[in-house]
Design a protein around this motif. Sequence first.
Motif, short mmCIF file in Angstrom:
data_model
loop_
_atom_site.label_atom_id
_atom_site.label_comp_id
_atom_site.label_asym_id
_atom_site.label_seq_id
_atom_site.Cartn_x
_atom_site.Cartn_y
_atom_site.Cartn_z
N MET A 1 25.02 47.97 64.77
CA MET A 1 24.83 46.59 65.19
C MET A 1 23.75 45.90 64.36
SD MET A 1 25.07 47.04 69.33
CE MET A 1 24.61 45.32 69.63
N THR A 2 22.66 46.68 64.08
CA THR A 2 21.58 46.09 63.25
C THR A 2 22.08 45.81 61.84
OG1 THR A 2 20.01 47.37 64.55
CG2 THR A 2 19.20 46.45 62.51
N GLU A 3 22.86 46.75 61.28
CA GLU A 3 23.43 46.51 59.94
C GLU A 3 24.35 45.30 59.95
OE1 GLU A 3 25.29 50.12 58.91
OE2 GLU A 3 23.41 51.14 58.30
N ALA A 4 25.13 45.17 61.07
CA ALA A 4 26.01 44.00 61.14
C ALA A 4 25.19 42.71 61.24
CB ALA A 4 26.93 44.14 62.34
N ALA A 5 24.11 42.75 62.05
CA ALA A 5 23.25 41.56 62.15
C ALA A 5 22.59 41.23 60.82
CB ALA A 5 22.20 41.80 63.24
N LEU A 6 22.17 42.33 60.11
CA LEU A 6 21.55 42.12 58.80
C LEU A 6 22.56 41.50 57.84
CD1 LEU A 6 19.11 42.53 56.97
CD2 LEU A 6 19.94 44.84 56.50
N SER B 1 22.86 37.97 58.74
CA SER B 1 21.69 37.18 58.27
C SER B 1 21.78 36.93 56.78
CB SER B 1 20.41 37.96 58.61
OG SER B 1 20.28 38.11 59.98
N GLU B 2 22.19 37.92 56.01
CA GLU B 2 22.34 37.72 54.56
C GLU B 2 23.40 36.67 54.26
OE1 GLU B 2 23.17 41.54 53.02
OE2 GLU B 2 21.07 42.25 53.09
N GLN B 3 24.47 36.73 55.08
CA GLN B 3 25.51 35.70 54.89
C GLN B 3 24.99 34.32 55.21
OE1 GLN B 3 28.55 36.37 53.68
NE2 GLN B 3 29.13 34.21 53.72
N LYS B 4 24.15 34.25 56.28
CA LYS B 4 23.56 32.95 56.62
C LYS B 4 22.61 32.46 55.51
CE LYS B 4 23.79 33.23 61.66
NZ LYS B 4 23.01 33.28 62.92
N VAL B 5 21.81 33.43 55.00
CA VAL B 5 20.89 33.04 53.90
C VAL B 5 21.67 32.55 52.69
CG1 VAL B 5 19.21 33.93 52.24
CG2 VAL B 5 19.01 34.50 54.66
N HIS B 6 22.76 33.25 52.39
CA HIS B 6 23.60 32.81 51.25
C HIS B 6 24.19 31.44 51.50
CE1 HIS B 6 26.14 33.20 47.74
NE2 HIS B 6 27.24 32.97 48.51
N ASN B 7 24.64 31.21 52.75
CA ASN B 7 25.20 29.89 53.07
C ASN B 7 24.14 28.80 52.99
OD1 ASN B 7 27.75 30.95 53.53
ND2 ASN B 7 27.30 31.42 55.69
N LEU B 8 22.94 29.14 53.47
CA LEU B 8 21.84 28.15 53.40
C LEU B 8 21.47 27.86 51.94
CD1 LEU B 8 19.54 29.34 56.35
CD2 LEU B 8 20.85 27.22 56.22
N GLY B 9 21.50 28.91 51.12
CA GLY B 9 21.21 28.68 49.68
C GLY B 9 22.27 27.78 49.04
N LEU C 1 13.40 30.71 56.91
CA LEU C 1 14.51 31.68 56.85
C LEU C 1 14.18 32.86 55.94
CD1 LEU C 1 17.58 29.30 56.79
CD2 LEU C 1 16.94 30.85 58.63
N GLU C 2 13.47 32.56 54.81
CA GLU C 2 13.08 33.66 53.92
C GLU C 2 12.11 34.61 54.60
OE1 GLU C 2 11.59 31.79 50.45
OE2 GLU C 2 13.59 31.37 49.59
N ARG C 3 11.12 34.01 55.35
CA ARG C 3 10.19 34.88 56.08
C ARG C 3 10.92 35.72 57.13
NH1 ARG C 3 7.04 30.19 56.04
NH2 ARG C 3 7.63 29.75 58.21
N LYS C 4 11.82 35.05 57.87
CA LYS C 4 12.60 35.83 58.86
C LYS C 4 13.41 36.91 58.20
CE LYS C 4 13.09 32.28 62.43
NZ LYS C 4 14.03 31.43 63.18
N CYS C 5 13.94 36.60 57.03
CA CYS C 5 14.72 37.61 56.30
C CYS C 5 13.85 38.78 55.91
CB CYS C 5 15.37 36.95 55.08
SG CYS C 5 16.46 38.07 54.19
N LYS C 6 12.62 38.46 55.43
CA LYS C 6 11.71 39.55 55.07
C LYS C 6 11.34 40.37 56.30
CE LYS C 6 9.59 37.43 50.98
NZ LYS C 6 8.34 36.90 50.38
N VAL C 7 11.04 39.64 57.41
CA VAL C 7 10.69 40.37 58.64
C VAL C 7 11.85 41.26 59.08
CG1 VAL C 7 10.15 40.11 61.09
CG2 VAL C 7 8.99 38.69 59.39
#
Length: 600
Positions: A237-242, A245-253, A309-315
């Motif tokens: 589940m964590t890998e799926a959430a990660l 999140s990466e997909q969201k970061v990519h979409n935001l970029g 979002l970058e900080r959340k991604c790092k966290v």
Amino acid sequence: SHSGVKLLLHGLCSNTTVTSLDLKGNNLRTVGAEALGKLLRQNKSIRSLTLEWNSLGMWEEGFSFFCQGLGANNFLQRLDLRNNQINHQGAGELAVALTQNASLQELDLRWNNIGLLGGRALLNCLHRNRTLKKLELAGNNIPGDILKAVEQALDHNQDREAILSEAQNQVYILSKEVLNLKDEKNKQFLDFMDTVDKQKEEKAKSERMATARVYQLQEALDEQHSIINSLKAKLQMTEAALALSEQKVHNLGELLNAMKQEQTSVAECHFRELQQQKQESADREGKLLHDLSAANEKNLLLRNQVDELERKCKVQQDQLFQVKQDLANTTAELKLRAVQAEERLEMEKRRFKQSLEDMESLRVKEVDHMTQHIEASERSMQDRIQRLETIRISLEEELSQVKAAALAERGQAEEELIKARSQARLEEQQRLEHLKEKLRLMTESRDEAENCFLKQKEMVAEAQTRAKQLSLHADGLRRRLEELQQDLNNKEEEKVTEVNKVKVELQEQIGHLEAERTAQDGLREKIAALERQLKALSNNHRETLLDKEGEISLLLEKLRMKEAEISRVREEEAQRASFLQNAIMAYVQGPPFGTHSSGK
């Protein structure tokens, strides 16, 4: 009337409740005597019968039938025949009935006409009758010596009854002790079976506890597996959430790039419009500036959002790394615990299996040992009890034989004395006129014969004392046997050797007793020979007094030899008794259990 008495007696033949019957003074005669004989044959409840003043002895046939019924009866205990005119023939028939009867204990024959012959017949029947304890013979013209002999025979019956009751009591006590020993052994066996059942229950309980422990360990292992599976699911589940999140970061970029492109395009469009319509859009300048500031604010807001979002991604990346590390540590720890749990479970299984095998083998050994021990002890106890019982029976038989022999010797001696006295009286009456001068010699010879018979009486008394000593010695042996039986539990291991010793000693004792019995037979033969010689002496006394005196001196010499032989037999008997007592004391005070077992 006679018919009424006959009907009454016939009615009582089948009665089972009447125990005492009094027909005193009814003049029963022949019909009544025959009815009484039939009553005694068939009735089994009457214990006391009173027939005083009935003149039964006058009718010989009826009294004979009555005596036959008395001989066939085995239930009557008391019979009163006073004043029935019974003569010596009726007394003889009564004697025959008493030899067959085995229940009568009291017989009253006072004030009849029994006489000398009837008294002798009654005395002779007492040698075979063992149950009669009381016999009243007053007023029957019976000599005093016969009355004394009858009294002595009755005393012997009473002594025999007392000895028999004592032996029965001892047999009852021994059987009771044997039953107690059997009950104790059964109780011990039941206690042992209870302990075995308890061990089985403990074994089943330990098996149930081990099964529960294994079940608990299995549940813990299943729980650990479920925890690992849940952690794996959480990781997925964590890998799926990660990934989300990466997909969201990519979409935001991409959205930011699009916004940047759109901003540049809008700025170029505005600049072109500003260059082209600079003069025409003066009135729209404020509006454009306002739009530009709003766009700038929006751009700053988007940049802030991108930074957050970058900080959340790092966290989230740090958390993901920590989670992966914790997952690796947990997985390693769970694997280690699973391995340790499996090893511990395997060790518990091996140890439990080994303990079960040890307990089972130990239980089997204990059960075998206890069963063998109990069987061996029971066999030894039964053998010992049988041997002791045979020893006791042989000693009692020997004692009864000695008493019977002493009684027979005494009766023969007294009968010979009576014969000698009567014959001497007849000779004195026949030769009173022409043997006055010889009267002194005859009286002297009679005195010597009386002295001889007195000596024989003393010898009989000594034999009775010896029989009493033997009975006391038998009692001592019984007490010793009881002590030996008490020591049986403490000396079970040495029972075989001790039993062999006792067998040897008892064989020696039996040999000594047989030798003593042969010696007593020899004494009886010698006494019989002496009595025959005395009889011949009394018969030959008529011919010559000198020969009689010589024979009397020879008789006295033989009596002295007999006394010397009896003293020698007594000494041998005392030596044998001391030897037997020393042997029994050595057996009782034998070495303890440990010395015998070490010697073996």
